[in-house]
Scaffold this active site. Structure first.
Site, PDB file in Angstrom:
ATOM      1  N   SER A  17     -43.934  56.204 -15.815  1.00 48.21           N
ATOM      2  CA  SER A  17     -43.873  55.622 -14.483  1.00 48.21           C
ATOM      3  C   SER A  17     -43.152  54.271 -14.525  1.00 48.21           C
ATOM      4  CB  SER A  17     -45.290  55.511 -13.901  1.00 48.21           C
ATOM      5  OG  SER A  17     -45.262  55.186 -12.540  1.00 48.21           O
ATOM      6  N   HIS A  26     -45.849  62.909 -13.455  1.00 49.35           N
ATOM      7  CA  HIS A  26     -47.201  62.491 -13.038  1.00 49.35           C
ATOM      8  C   HIS A  26     -48.075  63.725 -12.825  1.00 49.35           C
ATOM      9  CE1 HIS A  26     -44.922  58.816 -12.360  1.00 49.35           C
ATOM     10  NE2 HIS A  26     -46.055  58.159 -12.187  1.00 49.35           N
ATOM     11  N   GLU A  67     -38.192  62.309 -13.420  1.00 49.18           N
ATOM     12  CA  GLU A  67     -39.432  62.756 -12.782  1.00 49.18           C
ATOM     13  C   GLU A  67     -39.779  61.738 -11.711  1.00 49.18           C
ATOM     14  OE1 GLU A  67     -42.518  61.072 -12.895  1.00 49.18           O
ATOM     15  OE2 GLU A  67     -41.804  59.439 -14.152  1.00 49.18           O
TER      16      GLU A  67
END
Length: 330
Positions: A120, A300, A230
């Site tokens: 992230s 995630h 992602e």
């Protein structure tokens, strides 16, 4: 992934003993302290030595401490001598620290054997370190969201983490999704023709975070790489807008392959009229000669493979079977 059941630990020459894991918070403040505690307890139950940074649970507005506090935590992680430096969580906060990161200390820590692991917002750290030093870090779990779950953590994620701990991880394979019959995606994307990338630098991470690095010294200048993305909570039209920036900047055409991981927790609306994630993928493929692969189990989501950001890899695809291979990196 390795076959753990048939593996002869005594004969392989790798260290299967407990690891020293350093937990630190370089981004957002930890709000779910129960998940933090569960993650620490799980690692300790696995037999590992867990060291918690003194400011791991600090809070300053939305951050895990002010900028100086979080920079000091990163420096302590680099100086810890730990086998693994694992983030507590992502969120936001690292991009504002990039000019002040202790790059030399981080690179020396990695050279000595510390593996920095996160996802992230940690994408900013990973790619800045790659751009400035060439050192390899790992896109993988965070303590709370992945190891601190109330239910048992995902088996595949744990196996990949164990591979990193023991030095066994050599690659990641997955099955490319099959488009639904009768859809535009199925008509436009027949079974992928076999191809091989003999060598390219694996790089990437969270699409929104990476996009914020374009035009800065913290985005690696990589040609002929394997670029993975992602994201979470981004509607497909926003994903397309971000990918359009990469396309128009000429960054995608310079790569040997684009690999799309998991994009989740967004909501389509009636206004979309059929525009969805598949629409974005097909549009991107229409703009590029570079292969665009989907379905990488990373993002995630509970099931995630660990990926070495900055490592030389090969990529092979045979119909729906895809394999990223990096071999032993140490």
């Amino acid at each position: 992934m390795s076959d753990h059941d048939d593996h002869d630990h005594a004969a392989c020459g790798h260290d299967h003993g407990p690891k020293h894991i350093y937990i630190f918070s370089p981004s957002s403040a930890v709000r779910d302290k129960a998940a933090f505690r569960r993650g620490v307890a799980r690692l300790r139950a696995m037999g590992h030595e867990v060291e918690i940074d003194p400011d791991a649970l600090a809070s300053h507005t939305r951050f895990a401490g002010d900028d100086e506090t979080r920079l000091a935590a990163i420096s302590r992680a680099a100086a810890s001598g730990a086998d693994i430096a694992l983030i507590s969580r992502g969120g936001y906060g690292l991009t504002r620290l990039l000019p002040q990161l202790p790059y030399k200390a981080i690179a020396k820590a990695i050279e000595r054997g510390t593996e920095f692991v996160g996802i992230s917002d940690f994408t900013a750290f990973q790619n800045a370190v790659l751009a400035k030093t060439g050192a390899i870090t790992w896109a993988g779990p965070a303590l709370g969201a992945d190891l601190g779950t109330e239910e048992e953590p995902d088996d595949i994620m744990l196996a990949c983490l164990d591979d990193l701990f023991s030095g066994h991880g050599e690659g990641a394979g997955w099955e490319l999704p099959r488009p639904r019959k009768g859809t535009a995606a199925a008509a436009a994307a027949p079974v992928q023709k076999p191809f091989t990338v003999k060598q390219g630098t694996l790089w990437g991470g969270n699409l929104a975070v990476l996009s914020s690095l374009i035009g800065t010294p913290y985005l690696p200048d990589i040609k002929g790489g394997v670029l993975f993305f992602e994201d979470i909570g981004e509607h497909p039209y926003r994903l397309e807008r971000l990918l359009t920036q990469w396309l128009h900047a000429g960054l995608l055409a310079r790569q040997k392959a684009i690999v799309l991981g998991q994009f989740n927790e967004y909501k389509l609306t009636a206004h979309d009229k059929g525009f969805k994630l598949d629409s974005v993928v097909q549009w991107l493929r229409s703009q590029l000669k570079v292969p665009v692969l989907t379905g990488l189990p990373h993002g995630h989501v509970p099931t995630k493979v660990l990926l070495p950001v900055g490592a030389p890899v090969s990529l092979s695809v045979d119909e729906r079977d895809a394999l990223l291979f990096w071999g032993h990196l140490r």
